[in-house]
Design a protein around this motif. Structure first.
Motif, short mmCIF file in Angstrom:
data_model
loop_
_atom_site.label_atom_id
_atom_site.label_comp_id
_atom_site.label_asym_id
_atom_site.label_seq_id
_atom_site.Cartn_x
_atom_site.Cartn_y
_atom_site.Cartn_z
N PHE A 31 0.82 -1.25 -0.03
CA PHE A 31 -0.08 -0.22 -0.04
C PHE A 31 0.89 1.32 0.06
CE2 PHE A 31 -3.50 -2.89 1.38
CZ PHE A 31 -4.36 -2.60 0.37
N LEU A 32 1.91 1.15 0.56
CA LEU A 32 3.10 2.46 0.47
C LEU A 32 3.41 2.49 -0.84
CD1 LEU A 32 4.64 4.72 1.73
CD2 LEU A 32 6.37 2.95 2.45
N LEU A 33 3.78 1.59 -1.48
CA LEU A 33 4.07 1.55 -2.98
C LEU A 33 3.17 2.29 -4.07
CD1 LEU A 33 6.18 -1.73 -3.41
CD2 LEU A 33 7.12 0.56 -3.21
N LYS A 34 1.93 1.79 -3.55
CA LYS A 34 0.67 2.20 -4.28
C LYS A 34 0.61 3.74 -4.10
CE LYS A 34 -4.20 1.23 -4.92
NZ LYS A 34 -4.43 2.53 -5.01
N HIS A 35 0.68 4.12 -2.79
CA HIS A 35 0.56 5.67 -2.56
C HIS A 35 1.58 6.29 -3.19
CE1 HIS A 35 0.30 9.45 -0.38
NE2 HIS A 35 1.74 9.10 -0.06
N ILE A 36 2.70 5.72 -3.50
CA ILE A 36 3.80 6.52 -3.87
C ILE A 36 3.52 6.87 -5.40
CG2 ILE A 36 6.24 6.37 -4.76
CD1 ILE A 36 6.82 5.07 -2.23
N ASN A 37 3.07 5.61 -6.05
CA ASN A 37 2.70 5.73 -7.65
C ASN A 37 1.59 6.51 -7.87
OD1 ASN A 37 4.89 4.06 -8.35
ND2 ASN A 37 3.39 2.00 -8.03
N ASP A 38 0.37 6.67 -7.04
CA ASP A 38 -0.87 7.42 -7.39
C ASP A 38 -1.24 8.71 -6.58
OD1 ASP A 38 -1.89 6.36 -5.03
OD2 ASP A 38 -2.88 4.61 -6.07
N GLN A 39 -0.30 8.63 -5.30
CA GLN A 39 -0.51 9.74 -4.38
C GLN A 39 -1.69 9.75 -3.60
OE1 GLN A 39 2.26 11.97 -3.40
NE2 GLN A 39 3.32 10.30 -4.35
N LYS A 40 -2.56 8.86 -3.83
CA LYS A 40 -3.81 8.91 -2.90
C LYS A 40 -3.54 8.48 -1.33
CE LYS A 40 -6.61 7.35 -7.08
NZ LYS A 40 -7.61 6.38 -7.34
N LYS A 41 -4.40 9.30 -0.72
CA LYS A 41 -4.21 9.37 0.76
C LYS A 41 -4.59 7.96 1.33
CE LYS A 41 -4.45 14.19 2.10
NZ LYS A 41 -5.22 15.18 2.49
N SER A 42 -5.39 7.19 0.67
CA SER A 42 -6.07 6.02 1.13
C SER A 42 -5.23 4.84 1.23
CB SER A 42 -7.30 5.32 0.22
OG SER A 42 -6.65 5.26 -1.21
N GLY A 43 -4.02 4.86 0.32
CA GLY A 43 -2.84 4.12 0.30
C GLY A 43 -1.97 4.10 1.55
N LEU A 44 -1.78 5.53 1.73
CA LEU A 44 -1.04 5.99 2.89
C LEU A 44 -1.58 5.38 4.28
CD1 LEU A 44 1.67 7.39 3.64
CD2 LEU A 44 0.16 9.46 3.79
N ILE A 45 -2.80 5.62 4.70
CA ILE A 45 -3.81 5.23 5.55
C ILE A 45 -3.50 3.80 5.60
CG2 ILE A 45 -6.11 5.26 6.50
CD1 ILE A 45 -6.65 7.72 5.27
N LEU A 46 -3.95 3.02 4.70
CA LEU A 46 -3.92 1.62 4.56
C LEU A 46 -2.35 0.96 4.93
CD1 LEU A 46 -6.01 0.79 1.72
CD2 LEU A 46 -6.64 0.29 4.16
N PHE A 47 -1.57 1.73 4.66
CA PHE A 47 -0.10 1.37 4.90
C PHE A 47 0.24 1.52 6.48
CE2 PHE A 47 3.76 4.22 5.94
CZ PHE A 47 4.59 3.30 6.04
N GLY A 48 -0.39 2.61 7.00
CA GLY A 48 -0.21 2.68 8.46
C GLY A 48 -1.11 1.62 9.19
N ILE A 49 -2.16 1.31 8.69
CA ILE A 49 -3.05 0.44 9.35
C ILE A 49 -2.36 -1.12 9.45
CG2 ILE A 49 -5.49 -0.86 9.06
CD1 ILE A 49 -6.54 1.88 8.33
N PHE A 50 -2.01 -1.35 8.09
CA PHE A 50 -1.34 -2.82 8.06
C PHE A 50 -0.27 -2.90 8.89
CE2 PHE A 50 -4.44 -3.57 4.60
CZ PHE A 50 -4.83 -4.80 4.78
N TYR A 51 0.60 -1.78 8.82
CA TYR A 51 1.70 -1.86 9.85
C TYR A 51 1.54 -2.22 11.31
CZ TYR A 51 5.90 -0.65 12.32
OH TYR A 51 7.16 -0.59 13.26
N LEU A 52 0.29 -1.48 11.72
CA LEU A 52 0.13 -1.59 13.11
C LEU A 52 -0.47 -2.96 13.37
CD1 LEU A 52 -0.49 -0.46 16.01
CD2 LEU A 52 -2.68 0.43 15.16
N LEU A 53 -1.35 -3.45 12.25
CA LEU A 53 -1.97 -4.70 12.70
C LEU A 53 -0.53 -5.98 12.78
CD1 LEU A 53 -4.60 -4.88 9.96
CD2 LEU A 53 -4.89 -5.13 12.39
N SER A 54 0.35 -5.65 11.97
CA SER A 54 1.67 -6.55 11.98
C SER A 54 2.24 -6.41 13.13
CB SER A 54 2.59 -5.85 10.84
OG SER A 54 3.82 -6.98 10.84
#
Length: 583
Positions: free
Chosen positions: A185-208
């Motif tokens: 999701f971080l790579l997705k955010h870097i490619n499309d610059q959408k905030k949803s990717g950044l949010i999911l990046f953080g959520i999944f890291y916390l779940l890890s």
């Protein structure tokens, strides 16, 4: 025109792929992804018919909290990992995600290990598929050869059997699954610059992190991925790293708030002990570190040649070593070499350097090098580090076979394989051997009888392995056997296993108790007394019930001598009985 001396992960690929049919590439990618997912599922499909094994009971069928189902979830979020187990054990471990999964499973499929195994296999299959998707992104400037081979080797490696076949170990799968999802999701955010990717990046890291504390390795892995495989500058990488640091701080705060309520008396009663981690018994700091390097070499050897495999490396399976031991010296030299190589070469964004750093980073928390943990060694600890090994192996195989990373416009799986037939001949041999070992090892995990009877032979110097097998012989095989002759054979085997366990480590309290019970069943009261006397010497009986057991043993022996008309011995035994219990 670009030079052919580009870095290994950035060959002349972009131009080639741009001219290839995007639909054909996407179709091939989909096909390869399906192959990886199906292959990883089929490898472990047999485990769906298995029962609970090893420590599944502590968090599933032997845990009163889990058996409450969904309504227990709020309590799971605010208590430690071991809370609710019937043995009353507590510990400074916080992993609510897997517990919540177990509670949901129990809610709809109570006391059904088959569903637990099915979910484990599905999670592993999903992990392998997502890993392939991630590697395709990281190596997007190349074709699909590297991601496919690496994912195939990772899926097939037998070192993962402990994680996939043991339901409790789904915390390892979830930790890794959510970790690589956060990268995606971080790579997705870097490619499309959408905030949803950044949010999911953080959520999944916390779940890890909430799946297992080892998820903190992604605090290092994610910046390493960004540096090696993207064009982000240092400032951008630092900004993403600060987000990770903030999430990690939040997790640590939650963890601290939850674990601080564990009663101090329980924390004192369950410290790190030599029984589980023999490094604690090392005579000094130097020999402790030497032994740790010896274990690190064993990890490498298991990755290269995964045989034999066992679920138990506890005291005293791993011998204490010194720096004069040749294996220790080889390990020190090897790790120094790959460490220095990786640090130097990572500046050039070398794939091999990345693989080494991934391996070292994910292994560090469980290596005992920096902090002693609850186990001296375990195959499950290699679940994440094995990816670094598979990346390195794939890289070396491609280099050795001199296969160009971008060689042609592959449109089908057949073209991919046939164009690189020599390389795939080697890959399929390795994956085939891995698969044979994986399937063979799976059968050992079908139940505790199969697991303990196999592993006690591999871990012949482990006190816990002999104790576990002895207990299984007594409580399962002996108690359920109808044939009198076979029943006595099981009892004799139980005595032999418990005796060996005590010989290796005499502080297994219940091993003494169960051994005395076995001798009592055989009416060998003299041996009962001998066992209780040894237990008395080792533990200096603090419980009245223990003293009473010794008194009863003397009394039974006195009665036996009385029946044999050996009255002097009978009087002596009864005197001893009265000494320990006047009543």
């Amino acid at each position: 025109m670009k030079s052919k001396k580009q870095s290994a992960n950035k060959p002349l690929a972009k131009e080639v792929l741009m001219t290839a049919n995007p639909n054909a590439i996407m179709k091939l990618k989909t096909s390869l992804g399906i192959i990886i997912a199906a292959f990883s599922f089929l490898l472990y499909a047999q485990s769906i018919a298995f029962t609970y094994t090893l420590d599944d009971g502590s968090v599933i069928n032997g845990n009163n909290l889990t058996k409450q189902g969904i309504k227990a979830i709020p309590m799971m979020l605010k208590t430690d990992y071991w809370y609710g187990n019937e043995a009353g054990v507590r510990g400074a471990v916080y992993r609510p995600v897997s517990l919540i999964l177990f509670a949901i499973e129990w809610q709809f499929f109570p006391d059904n290990p088959y569903v637990g195994h099915l979910i484990n296999v599905l999670l592993f299959s999903l992990t392998c598929w997502l890993l392939f998707q991630l590697l395709c992104l990281l190596f997007e400037k190349q074709n699909l050869l590297f991601p496919f081979i690496c994912s195939l080797l990772f899926a097939a490696h037998p070192i993962h059997t402990e994680v996939v076949d043991n339901i409790k170990s789904c915390d390892e799968i979830l930790c890794f699954l959510f970790g690589i999802s956060s990268i995606l999701f971080l790579l997705k955010h870097i490619n499309d610059q959408k905030k949803s990717g950044l949010i999911l990046f953080g959520i999944f890291y916390l779940l890890s992190l909430l799946s297992k504390e080892n998820g903190m390795v992604f605090l290092v892995i994610i910046p390493l991925v960004l540096f090696t495989f993207t064009d982000n500058n240092l400032r951008k990488i630092t900004s993403f790293t600060l987000i990770l640091v903030g999430i990690t701080a939040l997790y640590l705060l939650i963890r601290w708030q939850v674990l601080k309520i564990i009663p101090e008396s329980i924390a004192i009663e369950h410290p790190l002990d030599i029984f589980n981690n023999s490094l604690i018994g090392a005579p000094d700091f130097i020999t402790q570190k030497a032994t740790e390097f010896y274990i690190l070499l064993k990890y490498i050897l298991l990755l290269i040649f995964p045989h034999p495999l066992t679920s138990d490396y506890s005291y005293s399976q791993i011998p204490i070593k010194t720096f004069g031991d040749i294996m220790v010296l080889i390990s020190v030299i090897f790790y120094l070499f790959i460490g220095i190589y990786a640090v130097i070469k990572i500046r050039n964004k070398s794939i091999l350097a990345f693989a080494i750093l991934f391996y070292l980073t994910t292994l560090a928390p469980v290596s005992n090098i920096f902090i002693l943990i609850g186990s001296v060694m375990a195959e499950r600890f290699l679940f994440m580090p094995s990816l670094g090994f598979c990346i390195a192996l794939t890289f070396l195989l491609i280099r050795i076979t001199k296969v160009e990373t971008v060689k042609s416009k592959f449109k089908t799986v057949q073209e991919l394989v046939m164009t690189n037939s020599f390389l795939f001949s080697i890959v399929f041999i390795i994956a085939g051997l891995y698969s044979i070992k994986t399937i063979a090892r799976n059968t050992d995990w079908k139940d505790n009888i199969a697991l303990f009877s196999h592993d006690v032979k591999v871990s012949d110097n482990s006190a816990r392995a002999h104790y576990a097998w002895g207990l299984e012989l007594k409580q399962e095989l002996y108690s359920k056997e109808k044939d009198t002759v076979q029943k006595m054979k099981y009892l004799d085997s139980t005595i032999a296993e418990l005796t060996k366990a005590i010989k290796i480590y005499d502080k297994i309290y219940l091993a003494h108790t169960y051994l005395a019970e076995c001798y009592s069943m055989k009416k060998e009261y003299q041996n009962v007394v001998s066992v209780y006397r040894l237990q008395h010497q080792v533990f200096n009986y603090s419980e009245p019930a223990d003293v009473k057991n010794l008194a009863v043993a003397f009394y039974d022996l006195g009665s036996d001598f009385n029946n044999q008309k050996q009255f002097d011995k009978s009087i002596s035994m009864n005197d001893s009985a009265i000494k320990y219990d006047p009543n």
